[in-house]
Design an enzyme around this catalytic site. Structure first.
Site, PDB file in Angstrom:
ATOM      1  N   MET A   1      -1.974  46.395  57.562  1.00 15.46           N
ATOM      2  CA  MET A   1      -2.434  47.545  56.773  1.00 15.46           C
ATOM      3  C   MET A   1      -1.415  48.647  56.908  1.00 15.46           C
ATOM      4  SD  MET A   1      -4.315  50.529  56.240  1.00 15.46           S
ATOM      5  CE  MET A   1      -4.654  50.988  57.916  1.00 15.46           C
ATOM      6  N   CYS A   2      -1.222  49.364  55.836  1.00 16.00           N
ATOM      7  CA  CYS A   2      -0.181  50.381  55.816  1.00 16.00           C
ATOM      8  C   CYS A   2      -0.601  51.572  54.975  1.00 16.00           C
ATOM      9  CB  CYS A   2       1.121  49.803  55.240  1.00 16.00           C
ATOM     10  SG  CYS A   2       1.703  48.334  56.099  1.00 16.00           S
ATOM     11  N   GLY A   3       0.134  52.659  55.177  1.00 14.60           N
ATOM     12  CA  GLY A   3       0.063  53.801  54.272  1.00 14.60           C
ATOM     13  C   GLY A   3       1.352  53.827  53.485  1.00 14.60           C
TER      14      GLY A   3
END
Length: 623
Positions: A1-3
């Site tokens: 998961m990333c921004g």
């Protein structure tokens, strides 16, 4: 998961940095943060990329990724199927390799048609000056866009908005396909030109939501500012990753009365409903859902058992846990696949109930009459006052009961039942500081209630019973399983029963068909932003492509029977599955929405409607 984040400028020169410190993005990806500027002086455009990584798979791969040809990739997703990714590989790098090998748009769209799992991405294709971006079919990962007349920041894309000062300009990117921005054309006309590649079924029918293709195009264009002068429909299409919904109603069902039976509700009654034909579907459902859970709980960074004594072992998987049937089944299946020596965190949130003098006894008595099957009612039916423990809400009661069932199912597993208690002061503080920004652009009372409840639950900060006493505990899990998708597919909401009572099975099928079409805009982007704020990843086993395809293939009669009473008829297949897994009374608990089970809906303003705009969110935005 990333921004992930990208800002496009159409100025000849960039006089100021295009990147502002976005703490909301960095909290999503605490393990790595990088920025990158790509400029094309010939065509007068600049793209600024920012990536913040939560490491969950393979080697830590900082983003943005770039290659020697000038291509840039930002990925917020998980590949759970469709494209081969080994257990030790990083899916971001694998996806980048596939995309950079594409010769045309058909090849690129074919890749995203194959990917199974949640995703949002931004891909800069240098050779044809294209910026590609989009979300998966269900919208399980958030992606927002903002357009401006200011050429310095004419287009911005981000997982979550930066601050309250400009948050009102952000909107969710529709999960109705993939978009391409031709930067060369944009630089010439000094405005944004987009091409939209919608989802299409294998048969060629359009499946982008509740409207037809041309109406959907008009709707998207009408939501965009004037600086977006073009929204073209591409010649190619994305292939819908799930089978179409079986909308056939057997004649015997179409003639069947739509009146709900007053039949007794109980575990024995449920067991009597299970026929040999049901057992085949139950086993198939267990197999496909168990595989979906397995994909989501394995291949995580784990310490070797020899390096972590039993007392120091940390949970790598957490479940949003109410003790209801959805979370109980996820816990039972996670128990099959999480290493036996590893704890599983059960995150149970409760909002402080108001003092007795703040709530009229008549309202409580009325509530009991309307909900005779609720665990809360059974526990307090003989009392006109609220319990001594102000956090003894319905979901806390059913959660504790569910914990005992899980202990009986596997007494050797360490089940961490985390009691997360929230008072009004902390709710107001966290809403203003964090939650209102994350929920936006959604803004209803329902969004506020669920957004707050999920934010506190996924934070995992509460109390845990240890050695006979309650001690502070904070979940270390990076993965949070949630049961969203079960009600939408299996007729779990009260509105499904209303529709059935009015229009029968045909009306129910129409409602279920609509549910998945709008789940991206109603739920999933919001939940991804809220859970991701803690540096954790939301995972949705009930929305696994294979699970959805299996459920879509079944006739309606094999999934739900709303002539049966609450606690039996809704999500009938799921209830039968729970029995087959060895679960007990949780199999026949009626559906109770999170905002009511956690009691957040009763904490501030009891007179609001779920669909009303939430003044608390609006006030926070305008402050």
């Amino acid at each position: 998961m990333c921004g992930i984040c990208c800002t496009v400028s159409l100025c000849a020169h960039v006089d100021k940095p295009l990147y502002n410190d976005n703490k909301n993005l960095s909290r999503r990806g605490p393990n790595s943060s990088q920025q990158l500027l790509r400029s094309d002086s010939t065509h007068n455009y600049h793209c600024f990329f920012s990536g913040h990584v939560l490491h969950l798979r393979g080697d830590l791969t900082p983003q943005p990724l770039q290659d020697e040809n000038g291509n840039v990739f930002l990925w917020n997703g998980e590949v759970f199927g469709g494209i081969e990714v080994s257990s030790i590989a990083n899916d971001t790098y694998t996806m980048f390799q596939h995309l950079t090998s594409c010769d045309n748009e058909h090849d690129l769209l074919s890749i995203f048609s194959k990917v199974q799992g949640p995703w949002a991405f931004i891909f800069y294709q240098k050779k044809n000056h294209s910026l590609w971006f989009g979300r998966d079919f269900f919208g399980r990962r958030s992606l927002l866009w903002k357009f401006s007349d200011n050429l310095e920041e004419i287009l911005s894309l981000t997982s979550v908005a930066e601050s309250l000062t400009d948050i009102v300009h952000w909107q969710e990117v529709p999960a109705s396909g993939i978009f391409r921005c031709d930067l060369h054309t944009c630089a010439l006309i000094k405005s944004i030109s987009l091409t939209w590649y919608p989802w299409m079924s294998a048969s060629g029918s359009q499946l982008t939501g509740e409207t037809r293709l041309d109406e959907e195009q008009k709707w998207i264009l009408n939501t965009l500012p004037k600086c977006v002068t073009q929204l073209n429909i591409g010649d190619d299409r994305l292939l819908v990753p799930v089978s179409p919904l079986n909308e056939k109603v057997p004649e015997t069902l179409s003639e069947k009365s739509c009146k709900t039976s007053s039949k007794k509700v109980g575990l024995e009654e449920l067991k009597l409903l299970i026929s040999e034909e049901h057992r085949k579907n139950i086993q198939s459902f267990v197999n496909v859902l168990s595989e979906a859970v397995q994909k989501r709980v394995l291949n995580l960074p784990r310490l070797h058992a020899s390096l972590s004594p039993a007392l120091e072992r940390k949970a790598n998987v957490a479940i949003l846990f109410s003790g209801g049937i959805d979370s109980m089944i996820l816990a039972a299946l996670a128990d099959r696949h999480v290493p036996p020596e590893e704890p599983i965190d059960l995150l149970n949130v409760a909002f402080m109930m108001r003092a007795p003098n703040q709530q009229k006894a008549s309202l409580k008595k009325s509530s009991r009459k309307k909900n005779p099957n609720s665990a809360f009612t059974e526990s307090h039916a003989n009392s006109d006052t609220l319990p001594t423990d102000p956090f003894n809400v319905p979901d806390r009661i059913t959660g504790r009961s569910g914990l005992e069932e899980l202990k009986a199912l596997n007494p050797t597993r360490i089940w961490n039942f985390v009691e997360i208690n929230v008072n009004l002061e902390e709710l107001k503080q966290m809403r203003q500081q964090y939650i209102s920004q994350l929920v936006y652009p959604l803004n209803t009372v329902l969004d506020d209630s669920i957004g707050c409840a999920v934010w506190f639950a996924s934070r995992g900060k509460g109390m845990l019973q240890s050695d006979g006493e309650m001690k502070p505990y904070t979940s270390t899990s990076k993965v949070v399983l949630t049961g969203i998708g079960a009600d939408e597919q299996l007729g779990g909401y009260s509105r499904h029963r209303v529709r059935f009572n009015t229009l029968g099975y045909k009306g129910l099928l129409e409602e279920l068909s609509m549910e998945l079409g709008r789940i991206s805009s109603r739920n999933l982007g919001r939940d991804d932003r809220v859970i991701g704020d803690h540096g954790k990843e939301a995972r949705f086993p009930f929305l696994d492509e294979n699970v959805v395809s299996f459920l879509n293939s079944l006739p309606i009669s094999d999934k739900v029977d709303l002539t049966l009473p609450r606690g039996l008829g809704e999500k009938l297949l799921l209830r039968m599955t729970a029995v087959s897994l060895g679960l007990g009374n949780s199999s026949v608990l009626p559906k109770r929405a999170m905002q009511f089970g956690s009691r957040i809906a009763k904490m501030e303003n009891c007179n609001e409607k779920a669909s009303d705009k939430c003044n608390r969110l609006q006030l926070d935005i305008n402050d």
